[in-house]
Design a protein around this motif. Structure first.
Motif, PDB file in Angstrom:
ATOM      1  N   GLN A  10      -4.613  -8.591 -10.065  1.00  0.00           N
ATOM      2  CA  GLN A  10      -5.064  -7.939 -11.283  1.00  0.00           C
ATOM      3  C   GLN A  10      -6.576  -7.809 -11.362  1.00  0.00           C
ATOM      4  N   THR A  11      -7.252  -8.096 -10.292  1.00  0.00           N
ATOM      5  CA  THR A  11      -8.702  -7.921 -10.256  1.00  0.00           C
ATOM      6  C   THR A  11      -9.025  -6.708  -9.399  1.00  0.00           C
ATOM      7  N   GLY A  12     -10.254  -6.248  -9.502  1.00  0.00           N
ATOM      8  CA  GLY A  12     -10.688  -5.182  -8.616  1.00  0.00           C
ATOM      9  C   GLY A  12     -10.581  -5.596  -7.160  1.00  0.00           C
ATOM     10  N   LEU A  13     -10.870  -6.855  -6.875  1.00  0.00           N
ATOM     11  CA  LEU A  13     -10.752  -7.363  -5.510  1.00  0.00           C
ATOM     12  C   LEU A  13      -9.304  -7.273  -5.032  1.00  0.00           C
ATOM     13  N   GLY A  14      -8.366  -7.553  -5.919  1.00  0.00           N
ATOM     14  CA  GLY A  14      -6.950  -7.446  -5.563  1.00  0.00           C
ATOM     15  C   GLY A  14      -6.565  -6.013  -5.241  1.00  0.00           C
ATOM     16  N   ILE A  15      -7.093  -5.058  -5.996  1.00  0.00           N
ATOM     17  CA  ILE A  15      -6.833  -3.645  -5.727  1.00  0.00           C
ATOM     18  C   ILE A  15      -7.397  -3.282  -4.358  1.00  0.00           C
ATOM     19  N   ALA A  16      -8.629  -3.697  -4.092  1.00  0.00           N
ATOM     20  CA  ALA A  16      -9.267  -3.396  -2.810  1.00  0.00           C
ATOM     21  C   ALA A  16      -8.493  -4.013  -1.645  1.00  0.00           C
ATOM     22  N   GLU A  17      -8.043  -5.264  -1.802  1.00  0.00           N
ATOM     23  CA  GLU A  17      -7.292  -5.926  -0.731  1.00  0.00           C
ATOM     24  C   GLU A  17      -5.961  -5.222  -0.488  1.00  0.00           C
ATOM     25  N   ALA A  18      -5.290  -4.781  -1.554  1.00  0.00           N
ATOM     26  CA  ALA A  18      -4.025  -4.060  -1.397  1.00  0.00           C
ATOM     27  C   ALA A  18      -4.255  -2.725  -0.692  1.00  0.00           C
ATOM     28  N   ALA A  19      -5.339  -2.037  -1.031  1.00  0.00           N
ATOM     29  CA  ALA A  19      -5.661  -0.761  -0.393  1.00  0.00           C
ATOM     30  C   ALA A  19      -5.933  -0.954   1.096  1.00  0.00           C
ATOM     31  N   ARG A  20      -6.683  -1.979   1.424  1.00  0.00           N
ATOM     32  CA  ARG A  20      -6.990  -2.250   2.840  1.00  0.00           C
ATOM     33  C   ARG A  20      -5.718  -2.603   3.611  1.00  0.00           C
ATOM     34  N   ALA A  21      -4.860  -3.428   3.023  1.00  0.00           N
ATOM     35  CA  ALA A  21      -3.613  -3.813   3.698  1.00  0.00           C
ATOM     36  C   ALA A  21      -2.724  -2.593   3.922  1.00  0.00           C
ATOM     37  N   LEU A  22      -2.601  -1.726   2.916  1.00  0.00           N
ATOM     38  CA  LEU A  22      -1.802  -0.522   3.083  1.00  0.00           C
ATOM     39  C   LEU A  22      -2.435   0.394   4.130  1.00  0.00           C
ATOM     40  N   GLY A  23      -3.765   0.498   4.108  1.00  0.00           N
ATOM     41  CA  GLY A  23      -4.457   1.315   5.106  1.00  0.00           C
ATOM     42  C   GLY A  23      -4.167   0.864   6.520  1.00  0.00           C
ATOM     43  N   GLN A  24      -4.139  -0.435   6.729  1.00  0.00           N
ATOM     44  CA  GLN A  24      -3.821  -0.966   8.061  1.00  0.00           C
ATOM     45  C   GLN A  24      -2.369  -0.680   8.424  1.00  0.00           C
ATOM     46  N   ASP A  25      -1.494  -0.737   7.436  1.00  0.00           N
ATOM     47  CA  ASP A  25      -0.061  -0.511   7.661  1.00  0.00           C
ATOM     48  C   ASP A  25       0.240   0.937   8.043  1.00  0.00           C
ATOM     49  N   VAL A  26      -0.531   1.880   7.512  1.00  0.00           N
ATOM     50  CA  VAL A  26      -0.249   3.305   7.747  1.00  0.00           C
ATOM     51  C   VAL A  26      -1.321   3.973   8.609  1.00  0.00           C
ATOM     52  N   PHE A  27      -2.107   3.186   9.328  1.00  0.00           N
ATOM     53  CA  PHE A  27      -3.254   3.706  10.081  1.00  0.00           C
ATOM     54  C   PHE A  27      -2.900   4.882  10.983  1.00  0.00           C
ATOM     55  N   SER A  28      -1.770   4.829  11.659  1.00  0.00           N
ATOM     56  CA  SER A  28      -1.422   5.885  12.617  1.00  0.00           C
ATOM     57  C   SER A  28      -0.654   7.047  11.982  1.00  0.00           C
ATOM     58  N   LYS A  29      -0.406   6.976  10.678  1.00  0.00           N
ATOM     59  CA  LYS A  29       0.354   8.032  10.010  1.00  0.00           C
ATOM     60  C   LYS A  29      -0.551   9.216   9.702  1.00  0.00           C
ATOM     61  N   PRO A  30       0.004  10.424   9.715  1.00  0.00           N
ATOM     62  CA  PRO A  30      -0.814  11.624   9.496  1.00  0.00           C
ATOM     63  C   PRO A  30      -1.170  11.841   8.028  1.00  0.00           C
ATOM     64  N   TYR A  31      -2.205  12.624   7.819  1.00  0.00           N
ATOM     65  CA  TYR A  31      -2.522  13.127   6.482  1.00  0.00           C
ATOM     66  C   TYR A  31      -1.483  14.197   6.171  1.00  0.00           C
ATOM     67  N   ILE A  32      -0.867  14.099   5.001  1.00  0.00           N
ATOM     68  CA  ILE A  32       0.105  15.105   4.572  1.00  0.00           C
ATOM     69  C   ILE A  32      -0.290  15.574   3.177  1.00  0.00           C
ATOM     70  N   TRP A  33      -0.564  16.878   3.055  1.00  0.00           N
ATOM     71  CA  TRP A  33      -0.932  17.455   1.761  1.00  0.00           C
ATOM     72  C   TRP A  33       0.209  17.179   0.783  1.00  0.00           C
ATOM     73  N   GLY A  34      -0.089  16.531  -0.341  1.00  0.00           N
ATOM     74  CA  GLY A  34       0.932  16.177  -1.324  1.00  0.00           C
ATOM     75  C   GLY A  34       1.699  14.914  -0.969  1.00  0.00           C
ATOM     76  N   GLY A  35       1.329  14.248   0.144  1.00  0.00           N
ATOM     77  CA  GLY A  35       2.039  13.058   0.602  1.00  0.00           C
ATOM     78  C   GLY A  35       1.825  11.864  -0.315  1.00  0.00           C
ATOM     79  N   LYS A  36       2.913  11.188  -0.645  1.00  0.00           N
ATOM     80  CA  LYS A  36       2.850  10.045  -1.553  1.00  0.00           C
ATOM     81  C   LYS A  36       3.663   8.858  -1.036  1.00  0.00           C
ATOM     82  N   THR A  37       3.989   8.873   0.280  1.00  0.00           N
ATOM     83  CA  THR A  37       4.789   7.792   0.867  1.00  0.00           C
ATOM     84  C   THR A  37       4.110   7.287   2.139  1.00  0.00           C
ATOM     85  N   LYS A  38       4.638   6.192   2.663  1.00  0.00           N
ATOM     86  CA  LYS A  38       4.083   5.617   3.886  1.00  0.00           C
ATOM     87  C   LYS A  38       4.258   6.526   5.100  1.00  0.00           C
TER      88      LYS A  38
END
Length: 157
Positions: A10-38
């Motif tokens: 619930q902190t800004g740090l928690g948001i940043a950590e979640a974003a970084r973790a998701l970024g690492q999880d989907v690193f090899s996935k393509p950019y998709i216009w309108g994409g909202k999933t992994k």
């Protein structure tokens, strides 16, 4: 999730950590216009996915475009960014057209043409574009204090 993890989320740090973790999880996935999933994100889809996972009570409001984050009453514009804040860019013509999540005073993360990537704040392309920072109002000041002391204690242990 134990109490400390819940407070950190619930902190800004928690948001940043979640974003970084998701970024690492989907690193090899393509950019998709309108994409909202992994399977692939666009910029607002990535931000919405991170925030919806952390704050499901507002999930539907996070499934929006960049303009939606500008107009959302769930966020406030701030002058000095902190981890977890949104960074919103305007095109040189003035329309808002890109969004990411601040990781630190030097980095932000977001979906780019090559997929989700961390970007230096001083990147020549992005730093030359007008931008604003928006902070989720649901971030608790008390939780920030608790998580800071939790992280300090964890580092000392």
């Amino acid at each position: 999730m134990n109490t400390d993890e819940h407070l950190i989320a619930q902190t800004g740090l928690g948001i940043a950590e979640a974003a970084r973790a998701l970024g690492q999880d989907v690193f090899s996935k393509p950019y998709i216009w309108g994409g909202k999933t992994k399977a692939g994100f666009d910029c607002s889809g990535f931000v919405g996915f991170v925030l919806s996972e952390l704050f499901p009570m507002h999930g539907i409001q996070f499934k929006t475009n960049v303009e939606g984050y500008i107009n959302s009453s769930l966020f406030q514009t701030v002058d000095s960014p902190q981890p977890g804040d949104l960074i919103i860019f305007k095109a040189h013509q003035g329309s808002v057209n890109h969004i990411g999540i601040v990781l630190s005073d030097k980095l932000w993360i977001g979906a780019q043409s090559q997929g989700v990537r961390e970007v230096q704040m001083n990147n020549s392309y992005w730093s030359s574009r007008p931008h604003i920072f928006r902070r989720y109002k649901g971030v608790s000041t008390q939780a920030i204090k608790v998580s800071m002391s939790y992280h300090a204690n964890a580092l000392l242990a």
